[in-house]
Write an enzyme that holds these catalytic residues in place. Structure first.
Site, short mmCIF file in Angstrom:
data_model
loop_
_atom_site.label_atom_id
_atom_site.label_comp_id
_atom_site.label_asym_id
_atom_site.label_seq_id
_atom_site.Cartn_x
_atom_site.Cartn_y
_atom_site.Cartn_z
N GLU A 294 21.99 -35.32 44.55
CA GLU A 294 22.19 -34.92 42.66
C GLU A 294 23.51 -34.10 43.02
O GLU A 294 22.45 -32.64 43.15
CB GLU A 294 21.41 -35.16 41.92
CG GLU A 294 22.48 -35.69 40.47
CD GLU A 294 21.95 -34.17 39.60
OE1 GLU A 294 23.33 -33.61 40.18
OE2 GLU A 294 21.77 -33.54 39.71
N CYS B 58 24.65 -29.62 35.09
CA CYS B 58 25.38 -30.89 35.86
C CYS B 58 26.14 -31.95 35.25
O CYS B 58 27.12 -32.18 35.24
CB CYS B 58 24.67 -31.90 36.90
SG CYS B 58 23.36 -29.82 37.98
#
Length: 457
Positions: free
Chosen positions: A227, A261
């Site tokens: 990720e 994020c």
């Protein structure tokens, strides 16, 4: 030696001695031994342990929240919510893991054929500092319930959190070696990942770190989940509820001082409503109260490190040099900043080719991008190397159903806040990474999907 420094006042909190090669070897041996016994337990037995973890987290949430706030600067309110989210995820997986991992019968011409899900072994987790507990727990909770054991390499500025998470599992009764923290820097990762006892790796971090770790894992034929962040688009169409969209846009962008994020990083607005939306965004930004993150009235704390604050300024300054306009957070090319405390920055007239459009902006920097129409908005949203999350604001749900399928991202939130949730998969495409965390999909990332075929006699 590693040091954790309070980003709000720059006071040194604690120093940590790096694990020696002998200590790393001892932890690898413990993990290898622990896996044999842990994986032999039934899923129900493992879920009982994780329920205890959830209870322990809830009981001690204030203490762990204060640790996170001191180490990386998030407000105490945000930190408490993070611990609560971890506790809730323990309960979610304890309630559902047995069904997620149940054998699946398949109709074939065999007497009996089925799929069974079995753990892989020790999994190395390389985790960032921005959500010191949640990033780790969203891997560890499903991974451990599935029967794997965890080895954590946390970011060096939150080693206190790393040891606290290890403590949580230990105090909840999990056997020694089921979860361990490695206090090492990035240079020690290659050898650990190549060790035969480590069976897989998960990483949340930068594109560069992900490429390096995936390359090493690939050379060893080991499973990896990455990720790697994003430049998430928040698309506002002309028929949107503009007041609500502006409120959620600013909340999404500025929570955790913009260090998320999946934060909304690029606000892409249809031309006909851009002026009105901009005014609403500026008004929402004006309501943010910066200050001591332990103060309950503070709504945005400092950035986690000085170099991160420097980088946000660089991205804003470079974008202004190419034609962007600073409309909040400073004047000209000067920004309102004291150390790690950076005032929310809002840039208008941002276009492709600018750092604020092309790069991941990991801090309190929001940008306004004008789209001619909905087709142009989708084009601009997809004009990115990243593809983690996204949001679409429109009151026409038939239109939304059509457009969400055109957005290149791992998730799309319609008329709501972009976030991770244990009930749905989380992850991205393009340079935002591959693989998924959370939900039934996430718990099956680190298992052997084994086919069993029993032939007719």
């Amino acid at each position: 030696m590693f040091s954790s420094i309070n980003p709000y006042n720059q006071q040194k909190l604690k120093t940590y001695r790096a694990d020696s090669s002998q200590t790393i070897e001892r932890k690898l041996k413990q993990a290898d031994r622990a896996f044999a016994d842990w994986s032999a337990l039934s899923i129900r037995e493992r879920t009982d342990y994780l329920r205890k973890v959830g209870v322990y987290l809830s009981m001690h949430k204030q203490r762990y929240a204060e640790l996170m706030t001191a180490e990386m600067g998030k407000t105490l309110k945000e930190a408490v919510a993070e611990v609560e989210k971890c506790a809730a995820t323990c309960t979610y997986y304890a309630d559902h893991a047995e069904a997620f991992l149940a054998d699946q019968s398949i109709e074939t011409d065999a007497k009996h054929s089925f799929i069974t899900y079995q753990p892989l072994g020790p999994v190395l987790a390389i985790m960032p500092w921005n959500f010191p507990f949640w990033q780790v727990m969203r891997f560890a909770i499903p991974g451990l319930i599935a029967g794997n054991v965890g080895l954590l390499k946390h970011a060096s500025n939150v080693f206190g959190s790393a040891l606290a998470i290890e403590e949580i599992f230990r105090e909840s009764g999990l056997p020694e070696g089921v979860f361990s923290s490695l206090l090492v820097d990035s240079s020690a990762i290659e050898g650990t990942l190549k060790d035969r006892r480590v069976k897989a790796v998960t990483l949340t971090g930068s594109e560069r770190a992900g490429a390096s770790v995936a390359s090493i894992a690939g050379s060893q034929i080991k499973k990896s989940v990455l990720e790697l962040g994003g430049s998430d688009a928040l698309i506002v169409l002309a028929d949107a509820d503009l007041e609500k969209a502006a409120e959620i846009a600013v909340k999404s962008r500025m929570q955790n001082a913009g260090q998320s994020c999946i934060a909304a990083k690029r606000f892409i607005i249809e031309k006909s409503v851009k002026k009105q939306f901009t005014e609403l965004v500026i008004n929402q930004i004006s309501k943010i109260k910066q200050g001591d993150p332990t103060d309950e009235t503070t709504t945005m704390g400092p950035m986690a490190r000085l170099n991160l604050a420097d980088d946000i300024e660089r991205q804003a300054r470079e974008s202004i040099a190419k034609g962007a306009k600073l409309v909040a957070g400073g004047k000209g090319t000067g920004f309102q900043r004291s150390g790690c405390n950076v005032a929310p920055i809002l840039l208008d007239k941002v276009k492709p080719g600018m750092a604020a459009f092309d790069e991941e902006t990991f801090g309190p920097l929001a940008v306004l991008i004008e789209a001619k129409d909905e087709a142009d908005a989708i084009r601009l949203a997809n004009q990115s190397n990243f593809g983690l999350g996204s949001a679409l604001w429109t009151q026409d749900l038939d239109k939304a159903d059509r457009l969400v399928r055109q957005i290149q991202a791992g998730s799309v939130f319609v008329n709501g806040l972009m976030r991770s949730d244990a009930r749905v998969p989380f992850g991205g495409i393009k340079t935002s990474g591959f693989g998924r965390e959370l939900s039934e999909v996430g718990i099956k990332e680190f298992v052997n999907v084994k086919t069993v075929w029993i032939e007719k006699s």
